[in-house]
Every structure is written in C-alpha cells, then in structure tokens.
Scaffold this active site. Sequence first.
Site, PDB file in Angstrom:
ATOM      1  N   GLU A  97       0.829  -1.199   0.000  1.00  0.00           N
ATOM      2  CA  GLU A  97       0.000   0.000   0.000  1.00  0.00           C
ATOM      3  C   GLU A  97       0.863   1.247   0.000  1.00  0.00           C
ATOM      4  O   GLU A  97       1.900   1.288   0.656  1.00  0.00           O
ATOM      5  CB  GLU A  97      -0.833   0.050   1.281  1.00  0.00           C
ATOM      6  N   CYS A 110       3.063   8.092   1.985  1.00  0.00           N
ATOM      7  CA  CYS A 110       3.403   7.112   3.017  1.00  0.00           C
ATOM      8  C   CYS A 110       3.788   5.819   2.305  1.00  0.00           C
ATOM      9  O   CYS A 110       2.987   5.230   1.585  1.00  0.00           O
ATOM     10  CB  CYS A 110       2.181   6.932   3.915  1.00  0.00           C
ATOM     11  N   CYS A 117       4.834  -7.778   7.972  1.00  0.00           N
ATOM     12  CA  CYS A 117       5.766  -7.292   8.990  1.00  0.00           C
ATOM     13  C   CYS A 117       5.985  -8.393  10.021  1.00  0.00           C
ATOM     14  O   CYS A 117       5.060  -9.122  10.365  1.00  0.00           O
ATOM     15  CB  CYS A 117       5.204  -6.046   9.668  1.00  0.00           C
ATOM     16  N   CYS A 121       3.041  -6.381  16.372  1.00  0.00           N
ATOM     17  CA  CYS A 121       2.391  -5.468  17.321  1.00  0.00           C
ATOM     18  C   CYS A 121       0.906  -5.820  17.425  1.00  0.00           C
ATOM     19  O   CYS A 121       0.272  -6.168  16.424  1.00  0.00           O
ATOM     20  CB  CYS A 121       2.565  -4.020  16.881  1.00  0.00           C
ATOM     21  N   CYS A 124      -1.982  -3.837  15.198  1.00  0.00           N
ATOM     22  CA  CYS A 124      -1.686  -3.469  13.815  1.00  0.00           C
ATOM     23  C   CYS A 124      -2.120  -4.555  12.834  1.00  0.00           C
ATOM     24  O   CYS A 124      -2.007  -5.745  13.124  1.00  0.00           O
ATOM     25  CB  CYS A 124      -0.186  -3.214  13.694  1.00  0.00           C
ATOM     26  N   GLY A 167       5.169  -2.598   7.118  1.00  0.00           N
ATOM     27  CA  GLY A 167       6.528  -3.077   7.346  1.00  0.00           C
ATOM     28  C   GLY A 167       7.315  -2.255   8.343  1.00  0.00           C
ATOM     29  O   GLY A 167       6.928  -1.152   8.722  1.00  0.00           O
ATOM     30  N   GLU A 168       8.424  -2.838   8.796  1.00  0.00           N
ATOM     31  CA  GLU A 168       9.313  -2.171   9.747  1.00  0.00           C
ATOM     32  C   GLU A 168      10.588  -1.780   8.989  1.00  0.00           C
ATOM     33  O   GLU A 168      11.411  -2.639   8.655  1.00  0.00           O
ATOM     34  CB  GLU A 168       9.620  -3.145  10.907  1.00  0.00           C
ATOM     35  N   SER A 199       9.845   5.758  10.361  1.00  0.00           N
ATOM     36  CA  SER A 199       9.134   5.391  11.590  1.00  0.00           C
ATOM     37  C   SER A 199       9.519   3.981  12.004  1.00  0.00           C
ATOM     38  O   SER A 199       9.514   3.062  11.187  1.00  0.00           O
ATOM     39  CB  SER A 199       7.622   5.465  11.314  1.00  0.00           C
ATOM     40  N   SER A 222       7.666   4.671  17.337  1.00  0.00           N
ATOM     41  CA  SER A 222       6.322   4.259  17.731  1.00  0.00           C
ATOM     42  C   SER A 222       6.385   3.773  19.170  1.00  0.00           C
ATOM     43  O   SER A 222       6.828   2.669  19.442  1.00  0.00           O
ATOM     44  CB  SER A 222       5.824   3.134  16.820  1.00  0.00           C
ATOM     45  N   LEU A 223       5.962   4.625  20.090  1.00  0.00           N
ATOM     46  CA  LEU A 223       6.141   4.333  21.513  1.00  0.00           C
ATOM     47  C   LEU A 223       4.923   3.583  22.062  1.00  0.00           C
ATOM     48  O   LEU A 223       5.049   2.474  22.553  1.00  0.00           O
ATOM     49  CB  LEU A 223       6.349   5.662  22.242  1.00  0.00           C
ATOM     50  N   HIS A 224       3.784   4.232  22.025  1.00  0.00           N
ATOM     51  CA  HIS A 224       2.489   3.633  22.343  1.00  0.00           C
ATOM     52  C   HIS A 224       2.293   3.187  23.792  1.00  0.00           C
ATOM     53  O   HIS A 224       1.196   2.741  24.154  1.00  0.00           O
ATOM     54  CB  HIS A 224       2.163   2.455  21.412  1.00  0.00           C
ATOM     55  N   ASN A 298      -7.069   3.308  14.458  1.00  0.00           N
ATOM     56  CA  ASN A 298      -7.991   2.887  13.405  1.00  0.00           C
ATOM     57  C   ASN A 298      -8.375   1.444  13.688  1.00  0.00           C
ATOM     58  O   ASN A 298      -7.501   0.571  13.634  1.00  0.00           O
ATOM     59  CB  ASN A 298      -7.245   2.928  12.066  1.00  0.00           C
ATOM     60  N   CYS A 341      -2.053   1.331   8.441  1.00  0.00           N
ATOM     61  CA  CYS A 341      -1.166   0.503   7.645  1.00  0.00           C
ATOM     62  C   CYS A 341      -1.609  -0.956   7.587  1.00  0.00           C
ATOM     63  O   CYS A 341      -1.999  -1.546   8.572  1.00  0.00           O
ATOM     64  CB  CYS A 341       0.269   0.641   8.121  1.00  0.00           C
TER      65      CYS A 341
HETATM   66  N1  SAH Z   1       6.771  -0.366  11.482  1.00  0.00           N
HETATM   67  C1  SAH Z   1       6.925   1.018  11.652  1.00  0.00           C
HETATM   68  C2  SAH Z   1       6.304   1.859  10.554  1.00  0.00           C
HETATM   69  C3  SAH Z   1       4.990   1.395  10.022  1.00  0.00           C
HETATM   70  S1  SAH Z   1       3.630   1.511  11.146  1.00  0.00           S
HETATM   71  C4  SAH Z   1       6.413   1.438  12.996  1.00  0.00           C
HETATM   72  O1  SAH Z   1       5.791   0.626  13.685  1.00  0.00           O
HETATM   73  O2  SAH Z   1       6.682   2.572  13.389  1.00  0.00           O
HETATM   74  C5  SAH Z   1       3.320   3.258  11.138  1.00  0.00           C
HETATM   75  C6  SAH Z   1       2.551   3.747  12.347  1.00  0.00           C
HETATM   76  O3  SAH Z   1       1.195   3.318  12.283  1.00  0.00           O
HETATM   77  C7  SAH Z   1       3.113   3.243  13.652  1.00  0.00           C
HETATM   78  O4  SAH Z   1       3.228   4.283  14.583  1.00  0.00           O
HETATM   79  C8  SAH Z   1       2.076   2.224  14.061  1.00  0.00           C
HETATM   80  O5  SAH Z   1       2.107   1.979  15.420  1.00  0.00           O
HETATM   81  C9  SAH Z   1       0.806   2.860  13.572  1.00  0.00           C
HETATM   82  N2  SAH Z   1      -0.337   1.958  13.472  1.00  0.00           N
HETATM   83  C10 SAH Z   1      -0.357   0.634  13.292  1.00  0.00           C
HETATM   84  N3  SAH Z   1      -1.614   0.152  13.268  1.00  0.00           N
HETATM   85  C11 SAH Z   1      -2.421   1.219  13.433  1.00  0.00           C
HETATM   86  C12 SAH Z   1      -3.834   1.384  13.526  1.00  0.00           C
HETATM   87  N4  SAH Z   1      -4.652   0.353  13.411  1.00  0.00           N
HETATM   88  N5  SAH Z   1      -4.315   2.628  13.707  1.00  0.00           N
HETATM   89  C13 SAH Z   1      -3.492   3.690  13.807  1.00  0.00           C
HETATM   90  N6  SAH Z   1      -2.162   3.601  13.736  1.00  0.00           N
HETATM   91  C14 SAH Z   1      -1.619   2.378  13.560  1.00  0.00           C
HETATM   92 FE1  SF4 Z   2       5.043  -3.810  12.020  1.00  0.00          FE
HETATM   93 FE2  SF4 Z   2       4.879  -1.184  12.585  1.00  0.00          FE
HETATM   94 FE3  SF4 Z   2       2.659  -2.725  12.395  1.00  0.00          FE
HETATM   95 FE4  SF4 Z   2       4.324  -3.040  14.459  1.00  0.00          FE
HETATM   96  S1  SF4 Z   2       3.118  -1.192  13.983  1.00  0.00           S
HETATM   97  S2  SF4 Z   2       3.396  -4.703  13.249  1.00  0.00           S
HETATM   98  S3  SF4 Z   2       6.291  -2.683  13.500  1.00  0.00           S
HETATM   99  S4  SF4 Z   2       4.085  -2.234  10.770  1.00  0.00           S
END
Ligand code: SAH
Ligand code: SF4
Length: 354
Positions: A97, A110, A117, A121, A124, A167-168, A199, A222-224, A298, A341
């Site tokens: 995407e 983006c 990935c 997480c 995600c 992806g990471e 990111s 991406s701290l969360h 999301n 994503c």
């Molecule tokens: N893997 C990398 C970059 C891709 S994810 C990373 O984790 O940073 C990009 C961002 O989207 C990250 O901050 C991730 O935590 C966030 N993300 C993942 N799933 C999401 C969702 N369902 N809603 C909102 N943000 C999300």
């Molecule tokens: Fe991969 Fe980023 Fe999604 Fe975590 S948030 S599963 S690192 S794409």
Amino acid sequence: MTVSRVEFGDVLSMTEDELASVMGTRGASRFRGRQLFEGLWRLGIQNYQELTVWPLALREEMTQAYPFQRLRQVHEETSPDGTVKFLLALKDGQRVETVVLPHRYGYSVCVSSQVGCAMGCKFCASGLKGRVRQLTAGEMADQVMYADQWLKQKGQRVSRVDVMGIGEPLDNFEAVVRFLELIHHPRGLHLSYRHMTVSTSGIVPNIRRLADQGLPVTLAVSLHAPNDALRSRLMPVNRAYPLHQLMGAARYFAERTGRRVTYEYLLLKDVNDRDQHAEELARLLRGQLAHVNLIPWNPVAEHPFQPSPSGRVQRFQRIVQQAGISCTIRKELGQEIEAACGQLRLREEERVSP
Ligand code: SAH
Ligand code: SF4
C-alpha cells in the site's frame, strides 16, 4: 556514504554511479547511465523504448539484459478528506500500500518498506500474517514515483515522504538507506532529507546505525506505552529492546543529527490512555528534544481494542503539553478508506483467498 549491494540486474535499485558502471561494462558511454537514471526517476519511463535519447539498438539490448518492471496499480480508494490509497502490485504479484495525504503545505506520501511485517504489534493489521518479504530500494522509490506521477496530473508533486506504511523499515535497513539516497538524488525526485521520516517500532541497534549514516531525516519512534510492562504487551519488540535502551538510542539520534525525534503514541481506550499514562509519558520524555504525536487508533477487526474517545485524547494531550512537551493530535486522515497501515492489503487478500 556507503550503500548496500543490489540484487543483480535490478536497475530500479541502482545509484547513478552504478548505472554508469553497468553501461561502461557493456561498452557504452558512462553518460548513458546518467540518462538512464534520469529516465527512471525524473521522466518515469515504463520501459527502455521510452528512453528516446538512446539509440534503438541500445534500448533493445538493455530490454534483454536488464529488464525492469514498474509498480502496477491494483486498486485505488479516495476518502472525502482527499487521502488516496493505492494498492500496488510488485513484479512477483505481491502487493503493498502507498498512501497520498493532502496537507496545508502540499502532499506527503506514506511508503511501505516490506510485504507484511515480522514485529507482531498487537494493534496493527500489517503484522497479522507475518513478514512475506523485504522490498527493494527500487520498489520503495517506485512508490514515491508512482505518487509523484499521479500528483503531476493535478499539477502537484510529492513534498514529504514518510516510511510509515506496511513493514518495519529498520528491519530492512540497507534497502531503506539506499531508497532514501535514491529519492534524494538531484537528477531524480530530488527530495530533501529534511522532508523524510522513518518510523520504527524500536530496533535499537539500527536506530544507532541510521544516526551514524548522517542523513538528516526525522526519526519517528512508535512508543504507544510509557512503561516496559505495557509496551511489552503491545509490542513484542520491547522485550528485546526495552525502553531505557530505546530512549538512549533516540537521544543518540537527536544528538548526531540535531533533529527532534517524534514519538508516535496511539490511544487505545482504557489500555494506554489514562491520566497516569500521560504523566508517565511526560516523565519519560522530560529534557529531550522530543515531539509527541497522538494517533487515534484505526480499528482492526482482528484486534480486541477500541479507540479512545476524542475527549480522552484531548485530555491526554493537555497533560503532556502542561509538562512542557510539544504534543499534537494526528488528523484521522483517510479513516473511511482504512488508511491505517496494512488494512487494505489484508482486506484485498481476503477477497482473493477467503
Ligand atoms: N513499522 C513502523 C512503521 C509502520 S507503522 C512502525 O511501527 O513505526 C506506522 C505507524 O502506524 C506506527 O506508529 C504504528 O504503530 C501505527 N499503526 C499501526 N496500526 C495502526 C492502527 N490500526 N491505527 C493507527 N495507527 C496504527
Ligand atoms: Fe510492524 Fe509497525 Fe505494524 Fe508493528 S506497527 S506490526 S512494527 S508495521
């Protein structure tokens, strides 16, 4: 600057110098390499026949020796806020995407860095089926090119690139660095490093390596979660690289590049969105060159969370700001089209193979 070796024959991943060497070894002038680079990344040629500055024989020779295939659109969705999401097919049929987002200053794109990935997480969509394969530098650059060509029809262009799609990126380090260098090149897309963001979920050694490359890109972490117990629950990567290591690497990045680090914090109802979490986050970041970006989650059907209500998001923001830390709320761009994503790719896959 050192960049990695590329898959043999992959012209879309080659630097201008490498293309010049390829042309040299084929008995052509090295200048043909420069013309090819410009053709690929300025003109967006689809095949060698479109490189009309070349003699016909050379175009035919290269079609045989170094075939390439650009990304192909499978699907496009536009959200009422102007966000456009493309599902693009790679040459082996895998899909990624790419999202184009409108902003006040222009358009950002983006970019995905892997198919799937491996990080797993818990909130995600991208990681639900694991990592299928790495993207090449050319496949990442071609996403930017695709977006740029699309915008050109509206008299616009890409002004920012965020490696924040599927992806990471730091799990595909060499290709990502090469990609950043490709799109920065003045004879191609010529994007400033300062307008690029990488990111990461927190692969500590590669944050340090990225800092050592000396590219003044923005790092988004991406701290969360503001503590190890909660973060390890949401993001398995935290078990390998806990917060004190992650913070150390982020500080190192800020020192080496002079760039403020962005911390992404997505808000999950009753999980990480309470006052105590905001206070803990503020303590964690105190004294750092940091910016916090709060992300409304999301929903992903496979995950059991709920997004935080907007009142909670605003309260969280106020607490962080009152501690003297810059903090914004990301606009929920493209929610109608599942812009988070991995969601579109997953849905399309399910449509194809239920
Ligand atoms: N893997 C990398 C970059 C891709 S994810 C990373 O984790 O940073 C990009 C961002 O989207 C990250 O901050 C991730 O935590 C966030 N993300 C993942 N799933 C999401 C969702 N369902 N809603 C909102 N943000 C999300
Ligand atoms: Fe991969 Fe980023 Fe999604 Fe975590 S948030 S599963 S690192 S794409």
